[in-house]
Design an enzyme around this catalytic site. Structure first.
Site, PDB file in Angstrom:
ATOM      1  N   ASP A  23       0.844  -1.202   0.000  1.00  0.00           N
ATOM      2  CA  ASP A  23       0.000   0.000   0.000  1.00  0.00           C
ATOM      3  C   ASP A  23       0.875   1.247   0.000  1.00  0.00           C
ATOM      4  O   ASP A  23       2.022   1.210   0.476  1.00  0.00           O
ATOM      5  CB  ASP A  23      -0.843   0.048   1.287  1.00  0.00           C
ATOM      6  CG  ASP A  23      -1.991  -0.948   1.278  1.00  0.00           C
ATOM      7  OD1 ASP A  23      -2.113  -1.727   0.322  1.00  0.00           O
ATOM      8  OD2 ASP A  23      -2.758  -0.930   2.264  1.00  0.00           O
TER       9      ASP A  23
ATOM     10  N   ARG B  52      -0.548  -0.824  -8.813  1.00  0.00           N
ATOM     11  CA  ARG B  52      -1.970  -0.578  -8.556  1.00  0.00           C
ATOM     12  C   ARG B  52      -2.116   0.938  -8.427  1.00  0.00           C
ATOM     13  O   ARG B  52      -1.552   1.535  -7.513  1.00  0.00           O
ATOM     14  CB  ARG B  52      -2.408  -1.263  -7.254  1.00  0.00           C
ATOM     15  CG  ARG B  52      -3.874  -0.990  -6.919  1.00  0.00           C
ATOM     16  CD  ARG B  52      -4.291  -1.705  -5.645  1.00  0.00           C
ATOM     17  NE  ARG B  52      -3.801  -1.022  -4.482  1.00  0.00           N
ATOM     18  CZ  ARG B  52      -3.426  -1.651  -3.353  1.00  0.00           C
ATOM     19  NH1 ARG B  52      -3.442  -2.949  -3.257  1.00  0.00           N
ATOM     20  NH2 ARG B  52      -3.030  -0.945  -2.318  1.00  0.00           N
TER      21      ARG B  52
HETATM   22  C1  LIG Z   1      -8.220  -1.680  -4.239  1.00  0.00           C
HETATM   23  C2  LIG Z   1      -7.908  -0.347  -3.639  1.00  0.00           C
HETATM   24  C3  LIG Z   1      -6.726  -0.146  -2.956  1.00  0.00           C
HETATM   25  C4  LIG Z   1      -6.417   1.104  -2.416  1.00  0.00           C
HETATM   26  N1  LIG Z   1      -5.213   1.307  -1.818  1.00  0.00           N
HETATM   27  C5  LIG Z   1      -4.862   2.562  -1.448  1.00  0.00           C
HETATM   28  C6  LIG Z   1      -3.550   2.836  -0.967  1.00  0.00           C
HETATM   29  O1  LIG Z   1      -2.702   1.943  -0.821  1.00  0.00           O
HETATM   30  N2  LIG Z   1      -3.243   4.136  -0.673  1.00  0.00           N
HETATM   31  C7  LIG Z   1      -4.152   5.151  -0.812  1.00  0.00           C
HETATM   32  O2  LIG Z   1      -3.804   6.325  -0.562  1.00  0.00           O
HETATM   33  N3  LIG Z   1      -5.418   4.904  -1.221  1.00  0.00           N
HETATM   34  C8  LIG Z   1      -5.784   3.653  -1.542  1.00  0.00           C
HETATM   35  N4  LIG Z   1      -7.061   3.414  -1.986  1.00  0.00           N
HETATM   36  C9  LIG Z   1      -8.095   4.480  -1.875  1.00  0.00           C
HETATM   37  C10 LIG Z   1      -8.062   5.434  -3.060  1.00  0.00           C
HETATM   38  O3  LIG Z   1      -6.902   6.240  -3.001  1.00  0.00           O
HETATM   39  C11 LIG Z   1      -9.304   6.369  -3.066  1.00  0.00           C
HETATM   40  O4  LIG Z   1      -9.332   7.129  -1.904  1.00  0.00           O
HETATM   41  C12 LIG Z   1     -10.611   5.639  -3.194  1.00  0.00           C
HETATM   42  O5  LIG Z   1     -10.528   4.569  -4.088  1.00  0.00           O
HETATM   43  C13 LIG Z   1     -11.725   6.609  -3.706  1.00  0.00           C
HETATM   44  O6  LIG Z   1     -11.379   7.110  -4.954  1.00  0.00           O
HETATM   45  P1  LIG Z   1     -12.053   6.612  -6.322  1.00  0.00           P
HETATM   46  O7  LIG Z   1     -10.970   6.294  -7.272  1.00  0.00           O
HETATM   47  O8  LIG Z   1     -13.031   5.550  -6.070  1.00  0.00           O
HETATM   48  O9  LIG Z   1     -12.728   7.913  -6.937  1.00  0.00           O
HETATM   49  P2  LIG Z   1     -13.715   8.998  -6.366  1.00  0.00           P
HETATM   50  O10 LIG Z   1     -13.728  10.084  -7.393  1.00  0.00           O
HETATM   51  O11 LIG Z   1     -13.389   9.356  -4.963  1.00  0.00           O
HETATM   52  O12 LIG Z   1     -15.093   8.251  -6.376  1.00  0.00           O
HETATM   53  C14 LIG Z   1     -15.766   7.884  -7.576  1.00  0.00           C
HETATM   54  C15 LIG Z   1     -17.121   7.304  -7.179  1.00  0.00           C
HETATM   55  O13 LIG Z   1     -16.925   6.068  -6.503  1.00  0.00           O
HETATM   56  C16 LIG Z   1     -17.817   5.927  -5.416  1.00  0.00           C
HETATM   57  N5  LIG Z   1     -17.059   5.886  -4.149  1.00  0.00           N
HETATM   58  C17 LIG Z   1     -15.766   6.227  -3.971  1.00  0.00           C
HETATM   59  N6  LIG Z   1     -15.394   6.040  -2.683  1.00  0.00           N
HETATM   60  C18 LIG Z   1     -16.512   5.613  -2.051  1.00  0.00           C
HETATM   61  C19 LIG Z   1     -16.792   5.273  -0.708  1.00  0.00           C
HETATM   62  N7  LIG Z   1     -15.855   5.301   0.243  1.00  0.00           N
HETATM   63  N8  LIG Z   1     -18.042   4.875  -0.392  1.00  0.00           N
HETATM   64  C20 LIG Z   1     -19.008   4.805  -1.347  1.00  0.00           C
HETATM   65  N9  LIG Z   1     -18.793   5.119  -2.638  1.00  0.00           N
HETATM   66  C21 LIG Z   1     -17.574   5.514  -2.974  1.00  0.00           C
HETATM   67  C22 LIG Z   1     -18.744   7.123  -5.473  1.00  0.00           C
HETATM   68  O14 LIG Z   1     -19.860   6.793  -6.248  1.00  0.00           O
HETATM   69  C23 LIG Z   1     -17.904   8.159  -6.188  1.00  0.00           C
HETATM   70  O15 LIG Z   1     -18.693   9.119  -6.858  1.00  0.00           O
HETATM   71  C24 LIG Z   1      -7.370   2.171  -2.530  1.00  0.00           C
HETATM   72  C25 LIG Z   1      -8.571   1.974  -3.219  1.00  0.00           C
HETATM   73  C26 LIG Z   1      -8.842   0.736  -3.775  1.00  0.00           C
HETATM   74  C27 LIG Z   1     -10.145   0.571  -4.506  1.00  0.00           C
END
Ligand SMILES: Cc1cc2nc3c(=O)[nH]c(=O)nc-3n(C[C@H](O)[C@H](O)[C@H](O)COP(=O)(O)OP(=O)(O)OC[C@H]3O[C@@H](n4cnc5c(N)ncnc54)[C@H](O)[C@@H]3O)c2cc1C
Length: 309
Positions: A131, A181
């Site tokens: 991560d 990732r």
């Molecule tokens: C597999 C995976 C591993 C990850 N590992 C890390 C890591 O190591 N370090 C790190 O900094 N971050 C990590 N993250 C979190 C990432 O950085 C984002 O904060 C998170 O994925 C939300 O961003 P998004 O790309 O979904 O887009 P966004 O623009 O935030 O969201 C797009 C849409 O997705 C949906 N959505 C997003 N988040 C949520 C939520 N919490 N609840 C409900 N609906 C939601 C909503 O409909 C939103 O409109 C990880 C995420 C995933 C999926």
């Protein structure tokens, strides 16, 4: 950064809340939307359900900033047991680890030794994902990741599109054949180092994602996984992949357990590689509040749980 997101990200680091909020039943009910349970058994049960829908899983045992060597060793031992259980079960499950949970705050060498013990136990065709945490840890995380990748081709790293530096980090890593990732980024970062608005983050994500896809197509990136729930971005990237003739089963999206379930299933049904990160463990407070910050509408869902019987 919108005010509510900023408040929630500050709350995710509040010690009093971390120790007390977790005891309220409505908070516990709310967290269950994002994790199947606190135990490894609950995660394995969830992985079996996902696998029936052709969705792979990635396990992460929640915890960060471990301050004590014994605890870091315990976490390492736990992950060794997790790998043993995964291999025994035959599940299509990988693991994702946080370096501050493996002792990064104590010593980089100690943390590397722990990571090394874990990766050496993993099958060669499965990735151990690292991560990415808040910005003060990026350099140290990349250093340890590069050491691991030099030894184990199946080490993967998470990179954050909200950081200006990530483009250079990708360029620096690609000659080493990393698995990447790509995520947008979950921490509170200042505008000096991170794009402050969503549109810019999304565009940088698209640019980085297309670069990693091209690297994957030319053999320079064994796995390029897109960790996002953003259906518009996923559609744009899938179109880009199709336009360039990249095989469907190379296009990999990973989401968090409980978020955009229909999209996870649709991707799997349509022949893409669909994965879900399944978190478990008792130290869920900061992780859970970062999920609230990503979508403050989740607070309404939590409020409904407050009034539920
Ligand atoms: C597999 C995976 C591993 C990850 N590992 C890390 C890591 O190591 N370090 C790190 O900094 N971050 C990590 N993250 C979190 C990432 O950085 C984002 O904060 C998170 O994925 C939300 O961003 P998004 O790309 O979904 O887009 P966004 O623009 O935030 O969201 C797009 C849409 O997705 C949906 N959505 C997003 N988040 C949520 C939520 N919490 N609840 C409900 N609906 C939601 C909503 O409909 C939103 O409109 C990880 C995420 C995933 C999926």
């Amino acid at each position: 950064m919108p005010v509510m997101r900023s408040i929630l990200l500050a709350a995710s680091q509040n010690k009093w809340l971390r120790e007390n909020a977790v005891n309220y039943p409505f908070v516990r009910r709310s967290v269950s939307r994002f994790m199947p349970g606190e135990s490894l058994d609950a995660a394995m049960e969830a992985a079996r359900g996902l696998e029936q829908k052709k969705i792979a899983s990635v396990f992460t045992n929640l915890g960060e900033n471990v301050k004590d060597r014994a605890e870091a060793l315990e976490v390492t031992g736990h992950y060794l047991e997790v790998l043993r259980r995964i291999h025994e079960s035959g599940l299509n499950t990988e693991i994702s680890v946080k370096l501050t949970q493996l002792g990064l705050d104590l010593s980089a060498d100690f943390c590397f030794e722990n990571l090394d013990r874990i990766i050496t136990q993993e099958k060669k065709d499965a990735i151990v994902w690292v991560d990415m945490e808040a910005s003060p840890y990026v350099d140290a995380t990349l250093d340890i990741y590069k050491r691991a990748l030099a030894k184990y081709p199946n080490a993967g790293i998470c990179l954050q599109a909200y950081l200006y530096r990530t483009q250079k980090d990708v360029e620096g890593l690609l000659p080493m054949r990393p698995s990447i990732r790509l995520v947008k980024g979950a921490y509170k970062e200042p505008p000096e180092i991170a794009y402050p608005n969503k549109h810019a983050v999304d565009e940088n994500y698209f640019a980085l994602a297309t670069a990693t896809m091209a690297a994957q197509a030319s053999g320079g990136c064994p796995r390029a996984a897109f960790g996002t729930h953003d259906v518009n971005l996923i559609r744009r990237l899938a179109e880009h992949a199709a336009h360039n003739g990249y095989p469907k089963n190379h296009f990999e999206v990973q989401m968090l357990y409980g978020i955009q379930r229909e999209e996870q299933e649709r991707l799997a049904r349509d022949g893409y590689r669909s994965g879900v990160l399944v978190a478990y463990g008792t130290y869920w407070y900061p992780w859970f509040v970062r999920r609230l910050a990503e979508r403050p509408a989740n607070l309404w869902f939590m409020a409904r749980n407050l009034f539920a019987a």
